[in-house]
Design a protein around this motif. Structure first.
Motif, PDB file in Angstrom:
ATOM      1  N   LYS A 134      34.542  34.572  39.685  1.00 18.86           N
ATOM      2  CA  LYS A 134      34.203  35.987  39.586  1.00 18.86           C
ATOM      3  C   LYS A 134      34.610  36.609  38.252  1.00 18.86           C
ATOM      4  CE  LYS A 134      32.639  35.807  43.767  1.00 18.86           C
ATOM      5  NZ  LYS A 134      31.172  35.661  43.926  1.00 18.86           N
ATOM      6  N   THR A 135      35.636  36.043  37.606  1.00 19.28           N
ATOM      7  CA  THR A 135      36.196  36.639  36.400  1.00 19.28           C
ATOM      8  C   THR A 135      36.500  35.566  35.360  1.00 19.28           C
ATOM      9  OG1 THR A 135      38.480  36.394  37.147  1.00 19.28           O
ATOM     10  CG2 THR A 135      37.315  38.441  37.783  1.00 19.28           C
ATOM     11  N   ASP A 138      39.385  33.453  36.415  1.00 15.16           N
ATOM     12  CA  ASP A 138      39.027  32.314  37.276  1.00 15.16           C
ATOM     13  C   ASP A 138      38.599  31.110  36.443  1.00 15.16           C
ATOM     14  OD1 ASP A 138      39.449  33.935  39.477  1.00 15.16           O
ATOM     15  OD2 ASP A 138      37.320  34.426  39.749  1.00 15.16           O
ATOM     16  N   LYS A 219      26.428  37.408  35.857  1.00 14.27           N
ATOM     17  CA  LYS A 219      27.582  38.303  35.923  1.00 14.27           C
ATOM     18  C   LYS A 219      28.349  38.213  34.611  1.00 14.27           C
ATOM     19  CE  LYS A 219      31.866  39.315  38.417  1.00 14.27           C
ATOM     20  NZ  LYS A 219      31.629  40.766  38.331  1.00 14.27           N
ATOM     21  N   ILE A 221      31.384  38.568  32.181  1.00 12.48           N
ATOM     22  CA  ILE A 221      32.832  38.557  32.428  1.00 12.48           C
ATOM     23  C   ILE A 221      33.678  38.842  31.184  1.00 12.48           C
ATOM     24  CG2 ILE A 221      32.710  37.064  34.451  1.00 12.48           C
ATOM     25  CD1 ILE A 221      33.420  34.694  32.610  1.00 12.48           C
TER      26      ILE A 221
END
Length: 319
Positions: A134-135, A138, A219, A221
């Protein structure tokens, strides 16, 4: 001077490229784009071509895409096929310098003629929409656990996203020579790999991924800028505790062997195009930062960039 003698003199000067741009007919320009369609160089070259025509310094602009080896294949074709051509341009930038440092191609950028730096752009790192991560934290945690399991996807070896990945590894205590970097010849290939989940994390200029980020297909990041990009809610690497900042500038070169007067005319044409409505719209649409530089200042900038990039890449174990 008789009128016929004057006209002959004007024709001779024009043929030699010694007249100011405003005194010559608009040219039919040829633009070498040393990358496959869909990437930052392609977008830049085509936007510049449109602006050159809008500024009436070119009657037409034709494009030739030749991807591979961080632009070295296109550079070789340009150097060998455009000698002395005052109407030839080639898109280039930081990525090409990195590729030359790592790839050591048989031709040199110094064989071509510097014209101008146009823009600068910061990279964004993205995850596929279905990624288990997610980030950036991670990704870093997995990188520390098993460096080879994190597949970084981006432009050719030596690109700014490759350099940034190596810098991230160094800053978080991972041997940069152990990063698993997957190089693609153009932005279109890299985008497809990310959307297909074939790489863990992808990197490129923000403009190349913005539509997929906005559509939720990627996504974002992290960005490699010193501060968050205007209107873009993506954290910088620095604010996430990773002290990495890296810009990706782009410019244009002319053919080998053109005269000083021809270089000046080509530079004048490019600079005039940067004042057009279409170019300004391209800057806004693609989140490019204007970074115009020409003449001896651009020559020195490229030389300094070569030295600085080489130092970073050697320290990161990429050379």
């Amino acid at each position: 001077m008789r009128r016929d003698e004057f006209l002959k003199s004007i024709a001779a000067l024009a043929a030699a490229g010694a007249l100011p741009l405003s005194a010559r007919a608009a040219a039919n320009l040829k633009m070498m784009i040393p990358a496959n369609p869909g990437g930052g160089w392609d977008t830049t070259g085509r936007a510049l071509g449109k602006a050159l025509q809008e500024a009436k310094v070119a009657d037409s602009v034709t494009f030739d895409n030749k991807g591979g080896a961080a632009g070295a294949l296109g550079l070789a074709q340009f150097v060998n096929g455009s000698k002395g051509d005052p109407n030839a341009l080639m898109v280039m930038g930081a990525v090409m310098l990195g590729g030359i440092i790592t790839g050591k191609p048989p031709v040199s950028l110094s064989q071509a003629t510097p014209v101008a730096r146009l823009t600068s752009e910061y990279n964004v790192f993205v995850l596929p929409a279905n990624s288990p991560f997610k980030t950036m934290a991670d990704v870093v945690a997995q990188l520390k656990k098993d460096p080879g399991s994190v597949k970084w996807g981006g432009g050719s070896r030596g690109s700014t996203e490759h350099i940034a990945a190596a810098m991230i590894a160094t800053k978080v205590g991972v041997d940069p020579s152990k990063i698993n970097y997957v190089a693609f010849r153009g932005g279109g290939e890299a985008t497809a790999a990310i959307l297909g989940g074939n790489v863990t994390v992808g990197g490129s200029g923000y403009s190349e991924f913005s539509e997929y980020i906005n559509a939720g297909k990627m996504k974002a990041i992290a960005v490699t800028s010193p501060q968050r990009l205007k209107g873009v809610n993506v954290p910088t690497l620095k604010e996430q505790g990773i002290d990495v900042e890296l810009g990706n500038w782009r410019g244009v070169y002319g053919a080998p062997g053109i005269t000083a007067a021809q270089r000046a005319a080509l530079t004048e044409a490019v600079l005039k195009s940067l004042n057009t409505k279409s170019w300004k719209e391209s800057l806004e649409k693609n989140d490019w930062t204007p970074a115009v530089l020409s003449g001896p200042a651009f020559d020195k900038f490229v030389d300094d960039e070569f030295a600085q990039l080489r130092a970073v890449m050697v320290k990161a174990g990429m050379v």
